[in-house]
Structure formats: structure tokens, C-alpha cells
Design a protein around this motif. Structure first.
Motif, mmCIF file in Angstrom:
data_model
loop_
_atom_site.group_PDB
_atom_site.id
_atom_site.type_symbol
_atom_site.label_atom_id
_atom_site.label_comp_id
_atom_site.label_asym_id
_atom_site.label_seq_id
_atom_site.Cartn_x
_atom_site.Cartn_y
_atom_site.Cartn_z
ATOM 1 N N PHE A 264 -6.697 -1.866 -6.865
ATOM 2 C CA PHE A 264 -6.774 -3.077 -5.066
ATOM 3 C C PHE A 264 -7.945 -4.233 -4.791
ATOM 4 C CE2 PHE A 264 -3.691 0.806 -4.349
ATOM 5 C CZ PHE A 264 -4.034 0.505 -3.165
ATOM 6 N N THR A 265 -8.715 -4.337 -6.450
ATOM 7 C CA THR A 265 -9.437 -5.031 -6.473
ATOM 8 C C THR A 265 -9.198 -6.265 -6.124
ATOM 9 O OG1 THR A 265 -11.024 -3.327 -7.492
ATOM 10 C CG2 THR A 265 -11.603 -5.968 -7.689
ATOM 11 N N LEU B 162 -5.831 -7.265 -5.384
ATOM 12 C CA LEU B 162 -4.659 -6.993 -4.073
ATOM 13 C C LEU B 162 -5.726 -7.784 -3.187
ATOM 14 C CD1 LEU B 162 -2.331 -5.402 -2.818
ATOM 15 C CD2 LEU B 162 -3.822 -5.666 -1.304
ATOM 16 N N GLY B 163 -7.673 -7.529 -2.982
ATOM 17 C CA GLY B 163 -8.164 -7.721 -2.190
ATOM 18 C C GLY B 163 -9.063 -8.954 -2.463
ATOM 19 N N ILE B 164 -9.129 -9.308 -3.912
ATOM 20 C CA ILE B 164 -9.322 -10.892 -4.098
ATOM 21 C C ILE B 164 -7.962 -11.763 -3.398
ATOM 22 C CG2 ILE B 164 -9.873 -11.728 -6.190
ATOM 23 C CD1 ILE B 164 -10.657 -10.346 -7.199
ATOM 24 N N LEU C 24 1.111 -1.253 0.076
ATOM 25 C CA LEU C 24 -0.062 -0.253 0.319
ATOM 26 C C LEU C 24 0.962 1.367 0.155
ATOM 27 C CD1 LEU C 24 -2.771 0.835 0.641
ATOM 28 C CD2 LEU C 24 -2.787 1.117 2.577
ATOM 29 N N ILE D 142 -6.205 2.612 -9.795
ATOM 30 C CA ILE D 142 -5.801 2.178 -8.599
ATOM 31 C C ILE D 142 -7.188 0.959 -8.108
ATOM 32 C CG2 ILE D 142 -6.829 2.923 -6.421
ATOM 33 C CD1 ILE D 142 -5.447 5.853 -7.552
ATOM 34 N N ALA D 143 -8.138 0.976 -8.735
ATOM 35 C CA ALA D 143 -9.371 0.317 -8.390
ATOM 36 C C ALA D 143 -8.778 -0.958 -8.837
ATOM 37 C CB ALA D 143 -10.047 1.020 -9.141
ATOM 38 N N LEU D 144 -8.829 -0.991 -10.311
ATOM 39 C CA LEU D 144 -7.839 -2.607 -10.645
ATOM 40 C C LEU D 144 -7.263 -3.106 -9.809
ATOM 41 C CD1 LEU D 144 -8.421 -2.357 -14.643
ATOM 42 C CD2 LEU D 144 -9.188 -4.493 -12.834
#
Lengths: 164, 164
Positions: A51-52, A54-56, A19, A47-49
Motif C-alpha cells: 500500500f505504500t 500504491l500510495g507512491i 483494494l 500490506i504495508a509495503l
DNA sequence: CCTAAAATCACCCTTTAGTATGAACGGACA
DNA sequence: TGTCCGTTCATACTAAAGGGTGATTTTAGG
């Protein structure tokens, strides 16, 4: 449990680090392309892509036990013939009872086969005589034992020691 | 499979929609607070957080926990005790045998009365049910014990310790 | 040798046992 | 709430068991 906690901590640390790195990187990108209005949209999307995914990735890493294996033990009983029947040893015919009820040898034979669950036909086959003969024998047998049915005869004969 | 695909499609659609909405929202926020340098950091962090959690949520939704039930047949060897002799003393029912042959209480009752030499009619009278009911019970009983006649059932039941 | 008991078999008949099928009901369980 | 299982009962049918009578043949014993 401790292992799991360590794993989580490690993942969170990694997450925080990435991060920070990404923020730094983006800050730099921002400074570089701030003036280009379109670029903002692009990098927000990035960013959205990022971190998404990353979340997954995080979720998939942390939620490992996806495959629950439920083992159900089904007990199957297998018969093992224990000691031969009659704990006392060989069955000994009660001769007094035999005397009392005055059974002939053939009648006694029939009685014993009846007690083993054979039908009259099967007894006839086994003794090499006709079905009618067995019927006669069993009829006389029932009279002598004073019973009405073969099951009753078996029960009584067992009680008085004519059969095992 | 089609259902699963539909579910995935639905989730992706939802994801796209929320992405668009968020982008729009952020665009608006950006226009409003663009001049405040610090705010950029904050909202980038917010984006990161939001999309990370979105990714986690997505992953958790999409990854169905695969439950796998494995039935293991565990063989339990049971020594079938020789039928307790009448002289020996108290008869104890072989519960394992009862388990194996899966007799109901009524079936066991009928079996015991059969072994005492009662006719179906007498059993029916004693148990306060109809003759037909006894026939049904005995039929099921014979099936479960894998025998053809009542005398055979008695013999087998005695050998496996279901009756004295 | 002769005879009584045992053993064999047959025919007819009734009763009991057993099979197959269907149905209704209530409790347990997920 | 729906489903499974056990219990109950019924009907219709087939198979087996049992009763009664009579007859022939062995076989053991006086």
C-alpha cells in the motif's frame, strides 16, 4: 479540467478495485495462515509495503505537473532604419543664414563634421589637414556664430538651418 | 547533491521508524482483537489507508517540483522614426529607443541639456548637483549609447528620437 | 601685379571634457 | 533582511577643446 477530473475518477476507481481484490486475497491468506503467528507479521509487512508503493504510485500519477516551465519573453528591440532623415526630403541649406554669419566653406565643412560627432582630430584626418588648422577653423566658426562650445554651435546652426 | 541525499536518507529513516512503530502497535492491537474476526478486516483497511497515505506523503515529499525557467528572446522590430523635424511640430520621445538604451531619468536630462549646448558646469548648476555628478551621468550615458563624445551622443540621440 | 581674404600650420597656455575608481545613501524588490 | 540600482559626490588623472598670437601659402579680384 474535465479531463483531469476523469483521470482522477479513473484512478480512484482503479484504486478501490485493487483494494477490494487485495483485501479478498489477504482474507484468503489470513484464513490459510492464521494459525502461524509469524505469518501475521509477514503479511502485515506485505500490506504495508504494497500500500505504500500504491500510495507512491498514486501520488506520482496524480501529481503530474512536476516540471513547471516558466517561459519569460524578453523583448529585444531591433532598430530598423525607417525613411531617410528629413521627412520633407533633402536638407536645403539656409543661404540667408550662411550669408548673415558669413561662414567660409571650410568653416561650414568643419561645422557639419562637428555636428556628426567627430573630434577635431578625426575632422583633421578626414579633411587632410592638421589638427591646428581645424582648431583655427572652429575657433573662427565659434566667433562668427557667437558661441563658446561646439555643442552650442551645433544647436544654433541647426536652429538657423545651417545643418540638418 | 549531498544535501538532497541527506534529505532522502532522513526521510527513509523516518519512514522505517514509523513502520516499526506501527507494526508494534498493530501487533498489540492484533493480540487484543484477534478473536474478533470482523476487527481484522477493519484494521487491515486501516493499515491500507495509513500506508497508502504514508506512500503519498513520501512521494510528495521526495519528488521536488522541477521548476524550469526558459527565457525566450523575442525580437521586436522597431521602425525608428526619422527625427521629427523642428518645423514639423511637437517632438515625441521614442520610448522604445529609451527602453533599448535603458537611460535613467537623470541621464536623459543631462543628454537633453548637452544637446542644447550647455557645458557640464552649466548643467550642474541648472540641475542643482555637483559637476562630478554630471560627469558621472554623462560617462554612463556615453557608455549606454556607445559613443565617445557629447557631440556624438547628441547626433545619435537625435537619430534614434531621444531628443528633438 | 598687387592685395585682401581664406586657408594652412605652429606654439603655448587654460579650460573643459572624459575615464577610472571608490564610496555613501535611499528606494525598490524578493 | 539582504541585494540591486540609481543618484550623489570625490579624487586623480588623461585627453580633448578652446583662446591667443603669429606666420606662411593659396587664391580670387581689382
Amino acid at each position: 479540467m474535465t479531463i483531469r477530473s476523469n483521470s482522477v475518477t479513473k484512478h480512484l476507481l482503479l484504486y478501490g478495485l485493487s483494494l477490494a481484490v487485495l483485501l479478498f486475497l489477504l482474507r484468503w491468506l489470513e484464513v490459510r495462515y492464521l494459525l502461524l503467528t509469524h505469518a501475521v507479521d509477514v503479511y502485515i509487512g506485505a500490506i504495508a509495503l504494497i500500500f505504500t508503493s500504491l500510495g507512491i504510485w498514486l501520488a506520482l500519477k496524480l501529481v503530474t505537473p512536476k516540471k513547471e516551465t516558466i517561459v519569460v519573453e524578453k523583448q529585444v528591440f531591433v532598430e530598423v532604419p525607417a525613411a531617410p532623415l528629413q521627412a520633407g526630403g533633402t536638407f536645403s541649406l539656409n543661404n540667408k543664414a550662411l550669408d548673415k554669419y558669413d561662414l567660409s566653406t571650410r568653416e561650414l565643412e568643419v561645422l557639419q563634421l562637428i555636428s556628426k560627432g567627430l573630434s577635431n582630430q578625426e575632422i583633421a584626418d578626414q579633411m587632410f589637414v592638421s589638427l591646428n588648422t581645424i582648431k583655427t577653423h572652429s575657433s573662427n566658426l565659434f566667433m562668427k556664430l557667437d558661441v563658446k562650445r561646439r555643442t552650442q554651435a551645433v544647436d544654433k546652426a541647426r536652429n538657423i538651418g545651417l545643418i540638418p
